[in-house]
Each structure stands twice: as structure tokens, then as C-alpha cells.
Design an enzyme around this catalytic site. Structure first.
Site, PDB file in Angstrom:
ATOM      1  N   LEU A  78     -74.565 -47.909  -0.715  1.00 48.80           N
ATOM      2  CA  LEU A  78     -75.794 -48.462  -1.285  1.00 48.80           C
ATOM      3  C   LEU A  78     -75.678 -49.969  -1.526  1.00 48.80           C
ATOM      4  O   LEU A  78     -76.535 -50.745  -1.089  1.00 48.80           O
ATOM      5  CB  LEU A  78     -76.130 -47.736  -2.588  1.00 48.80           C
ATOM      6  N   LEU A  79     -74.624 -50.396  -2.209  1.00 47.76           N
ATOM      7  CA  LEU A  79     -74.432 -51.827  -2.453  1.00 47.76           C
ATOM      8  C   LEU A  79     -73.993 -52.548  -1.189  1.00 47.76           C
ATOM      9  O   LEU A  79     -74.483 -53.635  -0.888  1.00 47.76           O
ATOM     10  CB  LEU A  79     -73.400 -52.038  -3.561  1.00 47.76           C
ATOM     11  N   ASP A 133     -60.133 -46.786   7.667  1.00 42.13           N
ATOM     12  CA  ASP A 133     -59.716 -45.999   6.516  1.00 42.13           C
ATOM     13  C   ASP A 133     -58.954 -46.928   5.578  1.00 42.13           C
ATOM     14  O   ASP A 133     -57.819 -47.323   5.855  1.00 42.13           O
ATOM     15  CB  ASP A 133     -58.827 -44.838   6.971  1.00 42.13           C
ATOM     16  N   TYR A 193     -63.224 -42.069 -14.190  1.00 42.92           N
ATOM     17  CA  TYR A 193     -63.805 -43.099 -13.331  1.00 42.92           C
ATOM     18  C   TYR A 193     -63.626 -44.471 -13.960  1.00 42.92           C
ATOM     19  O   TYR A 193     -63.131 -45.413 -13.323  1.00 42.92           O
ATOM     20  CB  TYR A 193     -65.285 -42.822 -13.084  1.00 42.92           C
ATOM     21  N   LYS A 247     -61.333 -47.748 -12.583  1.00 42.22           N
ATOM     22  CA  LYS A 247     -61.885 -49.066 -12.311  1.00 42.22           C
ATOM     23  C   LYS A 247     -61.228 -50.132 -13.183  1.00 42.22           C
ATOM     24  O   LYS A 247     -61.007 -51.263 -12.731  1.00 42.22           O
ATOM     25  CB  LYS A 247     -63.404 -49.061 -12.509  1.00 42.22           C
TER      26      LYS A 247
END
Length: 296
Positions: A16-17, A48, A136, A140
Site C-alpha cells: 500500500l505505501l 526475497d 508488532y 518495529k
């Protein structure tokens, strides 16, 4: 850096981004190379990213001036169930790309998230204490540390939940709400967690502005943040979609239940960017109307 056209390598270019970054950067006549793997379509290079030897070879061959590292597993529920795979992509791969970039003189801008915060004391300064509630958010935060440890001139750009032109409604945690709105089934939607949604084109333009400033000699490094300028719950977003598309919403009820893995209000202070003259915000109702019209 010189005034030459910058060569940009974009990871996660099919996402998306990533798609927005490719589009905006090409509009600005940057020399853009997009990397993708599972959805590597025409015009993109299949790679990959967890194959570190292949990544090293590719970066050394292309020798980009900048790497926009947008690839990551970003769905919190998916991370919870596939944690080891996520650590490889989100942390170790980010660190590897940053190390190769620094060694050959490329500048990396690494995309991170507002999920590094617990949402209890917004708005968060870039140097605020991080306390991610989810795996998550933890991956990050660790990716930020991994990048900065090997590339001291790197930029981190923390961003909020995103929406934009999607290939499927489930591609964004915002656009997937249209399915809920269009269904006739009674459902409840969170009216608890606050979000500051941003259109992907806004983030892409911010990244382009950062690249342009660095090309002019500005000393950008460290952590920068952007939050959309409207604070909304998912229920608020549903109501906005209802207004824009004249769809009934009476079958949807607001839920005030808290999520154990989502910060209550992760709004981030954006002064690091606005002080540089960088700011882009699409009004939510305008942006959501543009990107979802084809799904109505």
C-alpha cells in the site's frame, strides 16, 4: 550530495505505501527501483529480502543514493501468530539493509510505526520513552535500534495507520471498514482506540521532501514522526464513510472495549518535520471518498 537525479531503491514496492512511494517519486522524476517478492508485478524487481546475500548483491549492483525501507509484516494479529518469521523480516533484515547501505554510501529512510508507544500519554515526542503493547510494536522498535546501530546517518520515519488506493479492502485497517458498513449484519466497531490516519500519498510526499532536503545538503538523521491531523476511532471512520457515500450505519454499534495489543492514543508530535517545512495532510473524508469510490 550533488544535484543529480537521486537513485531510489524502494522495498515493499507492491504494498500500500510502497505503491504510493513509487508513484510520487516517479512524478518527481526520481530514478526509482521497486523491490517486491510475493506480489512482484511488471516494473518491479523480485527479491526475497530475507535472503541477505541476494539483497547485498542487488544493493551493491544498483548503488542507490537512498533506500526507502517500507517492507515489513505490519498486521499486528499476523505478527502474534508468526513471530519468528516477523523478527527475521522486521528486525534482522532491516539491520542488514541498513548496514549494506551505510557501507556503500547510501542513505536509508526506515519506516516505523506509532505502535512503539503504549498510547497513555500523547502526543509523543520523537525521543519519548517507547513501550509497545504488541509483538508488532516490539519488532518495529527493535528494527529502529538495529538500523541506527549500523547506520548512524539513517532516518527513521514513524507513521500511523494508513489508507489509500487499495487492491483489496482488507489491505488497510481503515479501508476494510467499508465491508462492515456495506453489510447488513449487526456488528460492533471500536469506539475506544484513537487513531490519526494518514493517506499514503501524504507519507510518500513527506519522504520525497526528506530526500530533497538531504540532496540539498540538510543534515537529516535520527527519528522523525508523522500523524494524520484528524483523530478518529474506527467507529468515527465508519461514520465518515457513511456520510461520504450516503450509506446507512444503523446496524453498526460503537464498542468501548479496550484492546490489549493496540495503544489507546498513539498520536505523535510532528514538529521534527514541520520545523523543516515538511507537512502533508489529506482531509479524511476527501481521501477516503477518492480511494473507495470504485468499491461502492
Amino acid at each position: 550530495m550533488s544535484s543529480k537525479v537521486p537513485r531510489i531503491l524502494v522495498t515493499g514496492a507492491s504494498g500500500l505505501l510502497g505503491r504510493a512511494v513509487i508513484k510520487i517519486f516517479k512524478q518527481k522524476n526520481f530514478d526509482v527501483i521497486g523491490l517486491a517478492f510475493s506480489r512482484a508485478g511488471p516494473g518491479l524487481v523480485k527479491c526475497d529480502l530475507t535472503d541477505h546475500e541476494a539483497v547485498t548483491t542487488l544493493i551493491e549492483r544498483e548503488r542507490p543514493d537512498f533506500i526507502i525501507h517500507a517492507a515489513a509484516e505490519r498486521f499486528p494479529d499476523m505478527v502474534e501468530s508468526r513471530y519468528e518469521e516477523t523478527c527475521l523480516l522486521n528486525i534482522r533484515t532491516a539491520g542488514h539493509i541498513a548496514a549494506v547501505a551505510y557501507r556503500i554510501g547510501s542513505r536509508i529512510i526506515h519506516i516505523s510505526t506509532d505502535y512503539v508507544f503504549d498510547g497513555k500519554s500523547p502526543p509523543y515526542k520523537a525521543d519519548a520513552v517507547c513501550n509497545p503493547l504488541s509483538k508488532y510494536g516490539s519488532t518495529k522498535l527493535e528494527s529502529e535500534k538495529a538500523v541506527l546501530a549500523v547506520a548512524p546517518n539513517a532516518c527513521i520515519l514513524r507513521i500511523p495507520v494508513l489508507y489509500g488506493p487499495v487492491e483489496r479492502l482488507g489491505e488497510s485497517a481503515v479501508t476494510c471498514l467499508l465491508d462492515v458498513l456495506k453489510s447488513k449484519k449487526p456488528q460492533s466497531v471500536s469506539h475506544h482506540d484513537q487513531r490519526c490516519p494518514a493517506h499514503v500519498d501524504d507519507i510518500a510526499n513527506i519522504l520525497a521532501d526528506m530526500v530533497a532536503l538531504i540532496m540539498k545538503g540538510a543534515n537529516l538523521s535520527g527519528i522523525y514522526q508523522w500523524s494524520g491531523r484528524e483523530k478518529m476511532t474506527k467507529y468515527d471512520m465508519i461514520l465518515a464513510m457513511s456520510r461520504v457515500f450516503s450509506l446507512p450505519h444503523q446496524h453498526i454499534s460503537p464498542s468501548h472495549a479496550a484492546s490489549p495489543i493496540r495503544p489507546y492514543d498513539p498520536e505523535m508530535d510532528v514538529s521534527g518535520l514541520t520545523d523543516l517545512g515538511i507537512a502533508h495532510h489529506t482531509k479524511f473524508e476527501d481521501g477516503i471518498k477518492e480511494c473507495l469510490a470504485r468499491w461502492i
